[in-house]
Design a protein around this motif. Structure first.
Motif, PDB file in Angstrom:
ATOM      1  N   VAL A 117      -6.382  -6.885  12.364  1.00  0.00           N
ATOM      2  CA  VAL A 117      -5.296  -5.925  12.202  1.00  0.00           C
ATOM      3  C   VAL A 117      -4.028  -6.727  11.933  1.00  0.00           C
ATOM      4  CG1 VAL A 117      -3.907  -4.116  13.281  1.00  0.00           C
ATOM      5  CG2 VAL A 117      -6.372  -4.236  13.738  1.00  0.00           C
ATOM      6  N   ILE A 118      -3.327  -6.405  10.848  1.00  0.00           N
ATOM      7  CA  ILE A 118      -2.114  -7.123  10.487  1.00  0.00           C
ATOM      8  C   ILE A 118      -0.946  -6.151  10.392  1.00  0.00           C
ATOM      9  CG2 ILE A 118      -0.955  -8.576   8.782  1.00  0.00           C
ATOM     10  CD1 ILE A 118      -3.678  -9.684   8.006  1.00  0.00           C
ATOM     11  N   GLU A 119       0.048  -6.364  11.263  1.00  0.00           N
ATOM     12  CA  GLU A 119       1.300  -5.608  11.186  1.00  0.00           C
ATOM     13  C   GLU A 119       2.235  -6.299  10.201  1.00  0.00           C
ATOM     14  OE1 GLU A 119       3.173  -4.068  14.779  1.00  0.00           O
ATOM     15  OE2 GLU A 119       1.495  -4.907  15.922  1.00  0.00           O
ATOM     16  N   TRP A 120       3.080  -5.503   9.545  1.00  0.00           N
ATOM     17  CA  TRP A 120       4.006  -5.986   8.523  1.00  0.00           C
ATOM     18  C   TRP A 120       3.223  -6.621   7.371  1.00  0.00           C
ATOM     19  CZ3 TRP A 120       8.767  -4.165   8.841  1.00  0.00           C
ATOM     20  CH2 TRP A 120       9.219  -3.733  10.091  1.00  0.00           C
ATOM     21  N   ALA A 121       2.161  -5.953   6.959  1.00  0.00           N
ATOM     22  CA  ALA A 121       1.273  -6.464   5.919  1.00  0.00           C
ATOM     23  C   ALA A 121       1.956  -6.582   4.558  1.00  0.00           C
ATOM     24  CB  ALA A 121       0.025  -5.581   5.814  1.00  0.00           C
ATOM     25  N   ASP A 122       3.113  -5.938   4.378  1.00  0.00           N
ATOM     26  CA  ASP A 122       3.833  -6.100   3.117  1.00  0.00           C
ATOM     27  C   ASP A 122       4.197  -7.561   2.881  1.00  0.00           C
ATOM     28  OD1 ASP A 122       5.541  -5.311   5.431  1.00  0.00           O
ATOM     29  OD2 ASP A 122       7.178  -5.834   4.050  1.00  0.00           O
ATOM     30  N   ARG A 123       4.276  -8.354   3.949  1.00  0.00           N
ATOM     31  CA  ARG A 123       4.608  -9.774   3.830  1.00  0.00           C
ATOM     32  C   ARG A 123       3.452 -10.592   3.256  1.00  0.00           C
ATOM     33  NH1 ARG A 123       8.291  -7.645   6.781  1.00  0.00           N
ATOM     34  NH2 ARG A 123      10.086  -8.534   7.730  1.00  0.00           N
ATOM     35  N   LEU A 124       2.275  -9.972   3.119  1.00  0.00           N
ATOM     36  CA  LEU A 124       1.135 -10.663   2.506  1.00  0.00           C
ATOM     37  C   LEU A 124       1.305 -10.822   0.998  1.00  0.00           C
ATOM     38  CD1 LEU A 124      -1.865  -8.957   4.324  1.00  0.00           C
ATOM     39  CD2 LEU A 124      -1.110 -11.317   4.593  1.00  0.00           C
ATOM     40  N   GLY A 125       2.214 -10.058   0.413  1.00  0.00           N
ATOM     41  CA  GLY A 125       2.365 -10.109  -1.045  1.00  0.00           C
ATOM     42  C   GLY A 125       1.081  -9.649  -1.716  1.00  0.00           C
ATOM     43  N   SER A 126       0.569 -10.452  -2.617  1.00  0.00           N
ATOM     44  CA  SER A 126      -0.644 -10.084  -3.367  1.00  0.00           C
ATOM     45  C   SER A 126      -1.929 -10.482  -2.640  1.00  0.00           C
ATOM     46  CB  SER A 126      -0.619 -10.734  -4.749  1.00  0.00           C
ATOM     47  OG  SER A 126      -0.637 -12.154  -4.610  1.00  0.00           O
ATOM     48  N   ILE A 127      -1.816 -11.095  -1.490  1.00  0.00           N
ATOM     49  CA  ILE A 127      -2.989 -11.560  -0.756  1.00  0.00           C
ATOM     50  C   ILE A 127      -3.651 -10.365  -0.077  1.00  0.00           C
ATOM     51  CG2 ILE A 127      -3.785 -13.045   1.124  1.00  0.00           C
ATOM     52  CD1 ILE A 127      -1.158 -14.693   0.497  1.00  0.00           C
ATOM     53  N   ARG A 128      -4.863 -10.073  -0.476  1.00  0.00           N
ATOM     54  CA  ARG A 128      -5.617  -8.956   0.075  1.00  0.00           C
ATOM     55  C   ARG A 128      -7.098  -9.341   0.152  1.00  0.00           C
ATOM     56  NH1 ARG A 128      -1.210  -7.393   0.993  1.00  0.00           N
ATOM     57  NH2 ARG A 128      -0.212  -5.429   0.493  1.00  0.00           N
ATOM     58  N   PRO A 129      -7.799  -8.829   1.151  1.00  0.00           N
ATOM     59  CA  PRO A 129      -9.245  -9.030   1.180  1.00  0.00           C
ATOM     60  C   PRO A 129      -9.898  -8.130   0.125  1.00  0.00           C
ATOM     61  CG  PRO A 129      -8.568  -7.610   2.973  1.00  0.00           C
ATOM     62  CD  PRO A 129      -7.310  -8.056   2.288  1.00  0.00           C
ATOM     63  N   PRO A 130     -11.177  -8.336  -0.145  1.00  0.00           N
ATOM     64  CA  PRO A 130     -11.858  -7.505  -1.155  1.00  0.00           C
ATOM     65  C   PRO A 130     -11.845  -6.017  -0.817  1.00  0.00           C
ATOM     66  CG  PRO A 130     -13.202  -9.409  -0.576  1.00  0.00           C
ATOM     67  CD  PRO A 130     -12.040  -9.393   0.372  1.00  0.00           C
ATOM     68  N   SER A 131     -11.944  -5.681   0.459  1.00  0.00           N
ATOM     69  CA  SER A 131     -11.852  -4.282   0.880  1.00  0.00           C
ATOM     70  C   SER A 131     -11.064  -4.240   2.179  1.00  0.00           C
ATOM     71  CB  SER A 131     -13.234  -3.648   1.052  1.00  0.00           C
ATOM     72  OG  SER A 131     -13.920  -4.259   2.110  1.00  0.00           O
ATOM     73  N   TYR A 132     -10.356  -3.130   2.388  1.00  0.00           N
ATOM     74  CA  TYR A 132      -9.527  -3.020   3.583  1.00  0.00           C
ATOM     75  C   TYR A 132      -9.035  -1.596   3.764  1.00  0.00           C
ATOM     76  CZ  TYR A 132      -5.741  -3.424   0.126  1.00  0.00           C
ATOM     77  OH  TYR A 132      -4.921  -3.238  -0.959  1.00  0.00           O
ATOM     78  N   TRP A 133      -8.576  -1.331   4.985  1.00  0.00           N
ATOM     79  CA  TRP A 133      -7.880  -0.100   5.318  1.00  0.00           C
ATOM     80  C   TRP A 133      -6.393  -0.393   5.235  1.00  0.00           C
ATOM     81  CZ3 TRP A 133     -10.315   4.461   6.246  1.00  0.00           C
ATOM     82  CH2 TRP A 133     -11.688   4.416   6.508  1.00  0.00           C
ATOM     83  N   HIS A 134      -5.617   0.554   4.764  1.00  0.00           N
ATOM     84  CA  HIS A 134      -4.166   0.398   4.700  1.00  0.00           C
ATOM     85  C   HIS A 134      -3.525   1.635   5.321  1.00  0.00           C
ATOM     86  CE1 HIS A 134      -0.148   0.748   2.818  1.00  0.00           C
ATOM     87  NE2 HIS A 134      -0.132  -0.547   3.033  1.00  0.00           N
ATOM     88  N   LEU A 135      -2.660   1.418   6.294  1.00  0.00           N
ATOM     89  CA  LEU A 135      -1.932   2.525   6.921  1.00  0.00           C
ATOM     90  C   LEU A 135      -0.439   2.285   6.742  1.00  0.00           C
ATOM     91  CD1 LEU A 135      -4.756   2.409   8.490  1.00  0.00           C
ATOM     92  CD2 LEU A 135      -3.593   3.796  10.168  1.00  0.00           C
ATOM     93  N   LEU A 136       0.237   3.278   6.196  1.00  0.00           N
ATOM     94  CA  LEU A 136       1.682   3.229   6.009  1.00  0.00           C
ATOM     95  C   LEU A 136       2.316   4.191   6.997  1.00  0.00           C
ATOM     96  CD1 LEU A 136       4.243   2.374   4.467  1.00  0.00           C
ATOM     97  CD2 LEU A 136       3.775   4.262   2.875  1.00  0.00           C
ATOM     98  N   PHE A 137       3.199   3.676   7.847  1.00  0.00           N
ATOM     99  CA  PHE A 137       3.890   4.461   8.873  1.00  0.00           C
ATOM    100  C   PHE A 137       5.330   4.688   8.429  1.00  0.00           C
ATOM    101  CE2 PHE A 137       0.413   2.400  10.940  1.00  0.00           C
ATOM    102  CZ  PHE A 137      -0.011   3.268  11.927  1.00  0.00           C
ATOM    103  N   GLU A 138       5.751   5.953   8.436  1.00  0.00           N
ATOM    104  CA  GLU A 138       7.117   6.282   8.047  1.00  0.00           C
ATOM    105  C   GLU A 138       7.700   7.262   9.063  1.00  0.00           C
ATOM    106  OE1 GLU A 138       7.221   6.474   3.347  1.00  0.00           O
ATOM    107  OE2 GLU A 138       5.497   7.590   4.154  1.00  0.00           O
ATOM    108  N   HIS A 139       9.008   7.151   9.284  1.00  0.00           N
ATOM    109  CA  HIS A 139       9.685   8.137  10.115  1.00  0.00           C
ATOM    110  C   HIS A 139       9.654   9.457   9.359  1.00  0.00           C
ATOM    111  CE1 HIS A 139      11.124   5.359  13.147  1.00  0.00           C
ATOM    112  NE2 HIS A 139      11.401   4.507  12.179  1.00  0.00           N
ATOM    113  N   GLY A 140       9.352  10.528  10.070  1.00  0.00           N
ATOM    114  CA  GLY A 140       9.260  11.841   9.443  1.00  0.00           C
ATOM    115  C   GLY A 140      10.621  12.446   9.155  1.00  0.00           C
ATOM    116  N   SER A 141      10.609  13.552   8.449  1.00  0.00           N
ATOM    117  CA  SER A 141      11.852  14.229   8.092  1.00  0.00           C
ATOM    118  C   SER A 141      12.478  14.937   9.292  1.00  0.00           C
ATOM    119  CB  SER A 141      11.615  15.227   6.956  1.00  0.00           C
ATOM    120  OG  SER A 141      10.620  16.158   7.328  1.00  0.00           O
ATOM    121  N   GLN A 142      11.656  15.275  10.288  1.00  0.00           N
ATOM    122  CA  GLN A 142      12.173  15.890  11.507  1.00  0.00           C
ATOM    123  C   GLN A 142      12.150  14.851  12.629  1.00  0.00           C
ATOM    124  OE1 GLN A 142       9.866  19.378  12.315  1.00  0.00           O
ATOM    125  NE2 GLN A 142      10.618  20.471  10.530  1.00  0.00           N
TER     126      GLN A 142
END
Length: 154
Positions: A117-142
């Protein structure tokens, strides 16, 4: 690479736990879960819930300063959970020592019976495994809500 995507809005920890429970039932040794999102959006809380569901008995804290923590899994999904937090690192370039280490983790996770499990995965740049799960967490509108976008790249 196929992408399956689902977008969920949550408003309490129980709903986040339901997401972690559902994902944990799909994980196997060698799987990688990449977490991205705003500060305070739920990445660490999600990781703590996922780790508990996978059988980690000890307290899971974000390894912000140590970058990596390893936990023994008490359930049979895999042998070990590797939790990486890239918050304090600059974005990785493909042939740096850090990026080569992470690529080696990706390559060895199946035979080592690990889930990563990698937090702040955006710092990986183009480095990705062949397959993976990606979860994007955002503050909601409410206030008090979060949006979690779950994608599977296989």
């Amino acid at each position: 690479m196929e992408q399956v995507e689902e977008r969920l809005t949550i408003s309490n920890p129980e709903e986040l736990k339901a997401i972690s429970d559902r994902l944990s039932s799909s994980l196997h040794a060698g799987d990688v879960v990449l977490l991205e999102g705003e500060l305070g959006a739920g990445k660490t809380a999600f990781t703590q819930m996922l780790a508990a569901t996978l059988g980690v008995k000890e307290k899971v804290a974000s390894p912000t300063f140590t970058v990596e923590a390893r936990y023994i899994l008490e359930k049979g999904v895999a042998r070990e959970l590797i939790h990486i937090d890239l918050y304090r690192l600059a974005p990785l370039s493909p042939n740096t020592e850090d990026s080569l280490y992470i690529q080696e983790l990706f390559a060895n996770a199946p035979t080592q019976e690990q889930i990563i499990v990698i937090e702040w995965a955006d710092r990986l740049g183009s480095i990705r495994p062949p397959s993976y799960w990606h979860l994007l967490f955002e503050h909601g509108s409410q206030e008090g809500t979060r949006t979690v976008t779950i994608s599977r790249y296989a």
